[in-house]
Design a protein around this motif. Structure first.
Motif, PDB file in Angstrom:
ATOM      1  N   GLU A 130       0.813  -1.378   0.048  1.00 43.22           N
ATOM      2  CA  GLU A 130      -0.123  -0.018  -0.133  1.00 43.22           C
ATOM      3  C   GLU A 130       0.649   1.228  -0.154  1.00 43.22           C
ATOM      4  O   GLU A 130       0.685   2.337  -0.681  1.00 43.22           O
ATOM      5  CB  GLU A 130      -0.913  -0.152   1.250  1.00 43.22           C
ATOM      6  N   TYR A 131       1.689   1.227   0.905  1.00 43.19           N
ATOM      7  CA  TYR A 131       2.752   2.619   1.003  1.00 43.19           C
ATOM      8  C   TYR A 131       3.969   2.402   0.517  1.00 43.19           C
ATOM      9  O   TYR A 131       4.621   3.492   0.422  1.00 43.19           O
ATOM     10  CB  TYR A 131       2.959   2.780   2.415  1.00 43.19           C
ATOM     11  N   ALA A 154       8.420   3.737   3.188  1.00 43.02           N
ATOM     12  CA  ALA A 154       7.618   4.442   4.308  1.00 43.02           C
ATOM     13  C   ALA A 154       7.465   3.610   5.516  1.00 43.02           C
ATOM     14  O   ALA A 154       7.579   3.934   6.547  1.00 43.02           O
ATOM     15  CB  ALA A 154       6.059   4.848   3.449  1.00 43.02           C
ATOM     16  N   GLU A 173       1.549   6.642   6.410  1.00 51.02           N
ATOM     17  CA  GLU A 173       0.892   7.298   5.029  1.00 51.02           C
ATOM     18  C   GLU A 173       1.599   8.986   4.998  1.00 51.02           C
ATOM     19  O   GLU A 173       2.062   9.258   3.964  1.00 51.02           O
ATOM     20  CB  GLU A 173      -0.460   7.651   5.205  1.00 51.02           C
ATOM     21  N   ARG A 232       4.917   8.212   3.417  1.00 47.31           N
ATOM     22  CA  ARG A 232       4.706   7.967   2.026  1.00 47.31           C
ATOM     23  C   ARG A 232       4.997   9.337   1.438  1.00 47.31           C
ATOM     24  O   ARG A 232       5.655   9.623   0.439  1.00 47.31           O
ATOM     25  CB  ARG A 232       3.477   7.158   1.642  1.00 47.31           C
ATOM     26  N   ASN A 233       4.102  10.261   1.857  1.00 45.17           N
ATOM     27  CA  ASN A 233       3.976  11.421   1.431  1.00 45.17           C
ATOM     28  C   ASN A 233       5.158  12.349   1.500  1.00 45.17           C
ATOM     29  O   ASN A 233       5.489  13.176   0.371  1.00 45.17           O
ATOM     30  CB  ASN A 233       2.865  12.389   2.130  1.00 45.17           C
TER      31      ASN A 233
END
Length: 961
Positions: free
Chosen positions: A589-590, A594, A617, A620-621
């Motif tokens: 997902e990430y 991350a 999350e 990841r950003n």
């Protein structure tokens, strides 16, 4: 030569398409397109291997990977150790140190045998049906099919371990090391066979160590019953009341014990009682161990099935009766209960005692129940003949290493636990009644006693050597039988740091050997592991390493303990509660970066880590923001020739001479970057890994992207509109600094987020094959230049921008609207701000045409000349730095006039109402004094507000006229 020999430069494969510098960078970083191919390229190109040996090379850095169980599947504990260990491996590799992170798997005796037995049982077959050899064939088949899963999963986490050197605790070399270690310890008088109380696992039919027993609070019963006196002395009910939690053990009782000072029972000491439902009589003895307040104050003594009773039995020279078979069913010593399971025997025995009138009562009782960590069944204390290793001297050495500073435990608070455990250590029971594992290298001489408890024996490295030794003593016709037991899994794991380097065969080998480079003459070795196996594994490695290789040197200089990974609420992850987070799901997902960055930052050594998906999350950003910063920088290199672009490649730290001609914003960001490099290097050397990672992100996010990147746009965009040589030179300077700072931070961040950093770096102008093998941005012993004046000046600019932005927010100025700003600054600071007016205007959304920088005296003169009636917003930013914001630029005068007119009407009405109320005689006479005082205060406040609004309205109307 060692099998992990470094691949040559010619052995590096072509750069994979996913990171090649071709075409536009996509607007979003997609880990799934990069990670697998990039990892294969790293590994196939030999980048995980230490550099080849060179005489006079730097001292090595060694990380022995804690070998996960060959039975295992990936969990967050693995993700944690990979994240932290890979940071250290990549960091030291980039520093140019020969770095070996050596991986492997553990044969996990109990866990593996349990899994294979369950599979066989499902087919209706037991290991006893197959026999030892056939069963072991099945286990090796299982290992061949499933044993590689865990190492493939570790690769998914980006582990840059040298897989060409991967070891398995039961491969030939390590098995040879186990036999050598046992033999040497025996020859030193440290191994012996003895009969002691052990923790017996009935399901596995083996002894397990104290550390492999977990205690749980469970609801049970406390059974009260009568121990009838053998000599009734005219009283048919003469008895001692006794309480127990395990009535079945009554069958093995050999005494009843009371406290010597207990007045209730002193007269019975020396007499005898009858064992219930038996013809045996046993003595009543005294021992201060008995707690007079617990139960009845009378304690039944079962030396064969309770560790405390065993010690009392030794002191009182009581016989030991074992009432259980190896599967915890009752044996022939249980009489009528022979063959029953221990818990069935408990119920039947109690019922029979009740029939005989021996039962007093049974009451609910919460007790600590010992359970097998592996199998989960209730552990049975059992007296058994086992093999033991004496640990007292070795433990003292382990304590000394820490006290003398030869070995450091991080965090330091674990030192107290370390000392306490080693100071109170017992001899180590190393034998296990399993089939899967290293068979104990002991050969029993047939015809010399009862196998395997009383026979004479020889200890040897192999059967051939055993016969040579036996024939010398017993003659050529001697027959030998190898001991059936295997060694505790932790015995072979305890040899891990040196056995994986070739011990014992490599002892005394040349300087180029693994044993010399990475163990005997290593630079530094770090063991990074979970605090939960400090004694299971770490202590045993220290004891055995010192005993078998070098008495004055521990097998590693630093032990770094990480905590357990818990869920976002801090709860332990378990399948039962349904809060387990699968690392592979998170990666899907990430992305791996991350997850790794989340696990390794915001972390304090030794403390548990709550894993919040929101943090993953966010990280990841962060990777995506870094990607987009690189996109902007690369987009602005498009107009350059290939030679000019390549000339921007970073070839080393920027020197003071190179920084001298830079503008202040460039000097500032390079200086701040150099400070960051120095701090991060120190933090990694001190193992504050989380703090180092956080600091890199703070710089990239808050300083580089939010400040310098925005500042640089002024120079770069100006060059797109002008051919002026100075403008072009400023843009060139900005591009160079952008690349330098980005490249430097990619190197710092690479150990934490290897994939995104490599994917970006390959697209930048660079020298070298891979970021993995690029130089760390600070050489040992060399300082990086920092321009303190540039730091001071740019920080003043930042403070000024923040102050203006705050005022814009306070006056609700539309984001797209530019405002007028008059800056008052003195001396060199004023000159700097004058030079950087366009940067200042860009950052605080000011009108670049009207923005002025003057001295404070000049600014005040100009304001007086421009007196508009409305006072400007005055910002005192710092010493020698102020700013004035004319209200015209901040406020829409028409809207403000309407707002103030409305407010004037409301306030006028409120003042009139309060005046009328206070002027009423009835109110002043009848209302309580505090109510009258409150009304008067309100009136005063409203009048003051009315006056301010009236004045403001008049000033606005004057400006609108």
């Amino acid at each position: 030569a060692d099998k992990g020999e470094e691949a040559s430069e010619g052995g590096v494969l072509p750069i994979p398409e996913c990171i090649r510098n071709a075409g536009e960078m996509p607007p979003q970083y997609d880990p799934s397109l990069v990670e697998e191919e990039l990892y294969k390229w790293w590994e196939a190109s030999g980048m995980f291997k230490p550099v080849p040996y060179k005489k006079g090379e730097k001292k090595s850095f060694v990380l022995p990977m804690p070998p996960p169980n060959v039975t295992g599947g990936l969990h967050m504990g693995h993700a944690m150790f990979v994240a932290l260990q890979d940071i250290l491996a990549r960091y030291h590799r980039m520093k140019g140190e020969p770095t070996l992170w050596l991986p492997g798997t553990d044969h996990a005796g109990i866990a593996t045998q349990l899994l294979v037995e369950r599979a066989l049982n499902a087919e209706g077959v037991s290991r006893y049906d197959l026999g030892r050899d056939k069963f072991l064939e099945k286990v090796w088949e299982w290992k061949g099919e499933k044993g590689g899963y865990i190492t493939q999963q570790l690769r998914r986490l980006g582990a840059s371990a040298d897989w060409s050197r991967e070891r398995f605790t039961m491969d030939d070399g390590l098995s040879e090391a186990v036999a050598e270690a046992f033999t040497r310890l025996h020859d030193k008088g440290l191994v012996y066979r003895g009969e002691y109380m052990v923790n017996w696992s009935p399901n596995l039919r083996t002894a397990v160590s104290d550390l492999e027993v977990e205690y749980s609070e469970e609801e049970g019963k406390l059974y009260y019953f009568k121990y009838m006196l053998a000599d009734q002395e005219g009283d048919e009910d003469a008895h001692l009341p006794v309480a127990t939690t395990r009535p079945e053990t009554i069958l093995g009782d050999t005494a009843v014990c009371v406290h010597p000072d207990d007045p209730r029972y002193q007269k019975y000491i020396g007499k005898h009682v009858k064992v219930p439902l038996s013809d045996r009589t046993i003595p009543i003895i005294a021992d201060t161990y008995v707690d007079m307040e617990f139960g009845t104050g009378c304690l039944k003594i079962t030396p064969g099935h309770d560790p405390n009773d065993y010690e009392i039995g030794k002191r009182a020279k009581l016989p030991t009766i074992n009432i259980m078979n190896l599967d915890a069913s009752i044996n022939e010593n249980g009489g009528a209960y022979e063959g029953l399971d221990r818990f069935e025997a408990r119920e039947k025995l109690w019922a029979d005692m009740d029939k005989d009138g021996l039962v007093i009562k049974a009451v609910p009782h919460t007790q600590r129940v010992p359970r097998s960590q592996r199998g989960g069944e209730v552990i049975e204390p059992l007296v058994s003949t086992q093999w033991f290793v004496k640990t007292k001297t070795m433990a003292e050495r382990g304590v000394g290493f820490v006290k003398e500073g030869k070995m450091k435990i991080i965090p330091q608070r674990f030192e107290k636990t370390w000392f306490n455990w080693l100071d109170n250590i017992h001899d180590w029971c190393v034998s296990r009644q399993l089939w899967w594992g290293h068979r104990i290298p002991v050969w029993h001489v047939e015809g010399t006693g009862q196998f395997p408890t009383t026979t004479e024996y020889v200890v040897a490295r192999n059967e051939e050597e055993a016969y040579v030794k036996a024939k010398e003593k017993y003659g050529d016709e001697v027959k030998l039988q190898q001991d059936n037991d295997v060694l505790d899994t932790w015995f072979s794991s305890g040899l891990w740091p040196f056995s994986i380097m070739g011990w014992p065969n490599a002892e005394g080998s040349d300087a180029a050997s693994d044993y010399s480079r990475f163990y005997e003459n290593r630079g530094a070795s770090v063991l990074e592991t979970g605090y939960d196996i400090l004694f299971f594994w770490v202590a045993r490695m220290v004891m055995l390493g010192a005993e078998l290789t070098d008495n004055d040197k521990p097998p590693f200089e630093t032990v770094y303990m990480h905590g357990l990974v818990r869920d976002a609420q801090g709860k332990k992850m378990s399948k039962t509660t349904g809060n387990v987070i699968d690392p592979l799901d998170v990666i899907s997902e990430y992305g791996t970066d991350a997850l790794r960055y989340t696990l390794s930052t915001g972390v304090t050594p030794g403390l548990d880590v709550p894993l919040d998906p929101k943090r993953i999350e966010s990280n990841r950003n962060f990777a995506n923001k870094l990607w987009n910063s690189a996109r902007f920088i690369l987009a602005n290199l498009k107009g350059l020739s290939q030679a000019d672009t390549q000339a921007l490649a970073v070839r080393g730290p920027m020197t003071q001479a190179e920084m001298k001609d830079l503008s202040v914003p460039e000097k500032y960001v390079v200086s701040l970057c150099h400070q960051l490099v120095t701090d991060v290097t120190q933090q990694l050397d001190e193992f504050t890994l989380g703090q180092a990672g956080d600091q890199i992100q703070t710089f990239l996010w808050d300083e580089f992207a939010d400040w310098y990147l925005e500042s640089s746009k002024v120079r770069i965009f100006a060059a797109q509109k002008s051919d002026d040589p100075e403008v072009q030179a400023a843009a060139s300077q900005a591009r160079r600094v952008l690349l330098y700072v980005l490249d430097t931070n990619l190197r710092l961040l690479h150990p934490y987020m290897p994939y995104v950093t490599e994917a970006i770096w390959q697209r930048l102008p660079h020298e070298g094959v891979s970021l993995m093998t690029a130089a760390w941005p600070k050489e040992d012993g060399k300082e990086l230049h920092v321009d303190q004046q540039a730091l001071s000046h740019f920080r003043s600019l930042q403070s000024l921008v923040r102050a203006v932005r705050n005022s814009r927010a306070e006056y609700k100025v539309a984001p797209q609207k530019t405002i007028q700003v008059l800056v008052a600054a003195e001396g060199e600071l004023g000159s700097f701000l004058e030079t950087e007016k366009q940067v200042l205007a860009t950052l605080c959304k000011a009108d670049g045409e009207t923005l002025e920088v003057k001295t404070l005296a000049e600014a005040k003169t100009e304001l007086q000349a421009q007196d508009e009636g409305l006072k400007p917003v005055h910002l005192v930013v710092g010493e020698g730095l102020e700013a004035f914001l004319p209200m015209k630029g901040l406020v829409d005068m028409d809207k403000e006039q309407k707002r103030l007119a409305k407010q004037l009407a409301t306030l006028t009405k409120e003042v009139e109402g309060l005046t009328k109320r206070l002027g009423s005689k009835g109110f002043k006479d009848k209302a309580p004094p505090e109510v009258v005082a409150e009304a008067e205060a309100q009136l005063s406040d409203k009048k003051e507000q009315l006056q301010t609004v009236t004045q403001s309205l008049a000033e606005i109307e004057k400006n609108l006229a």
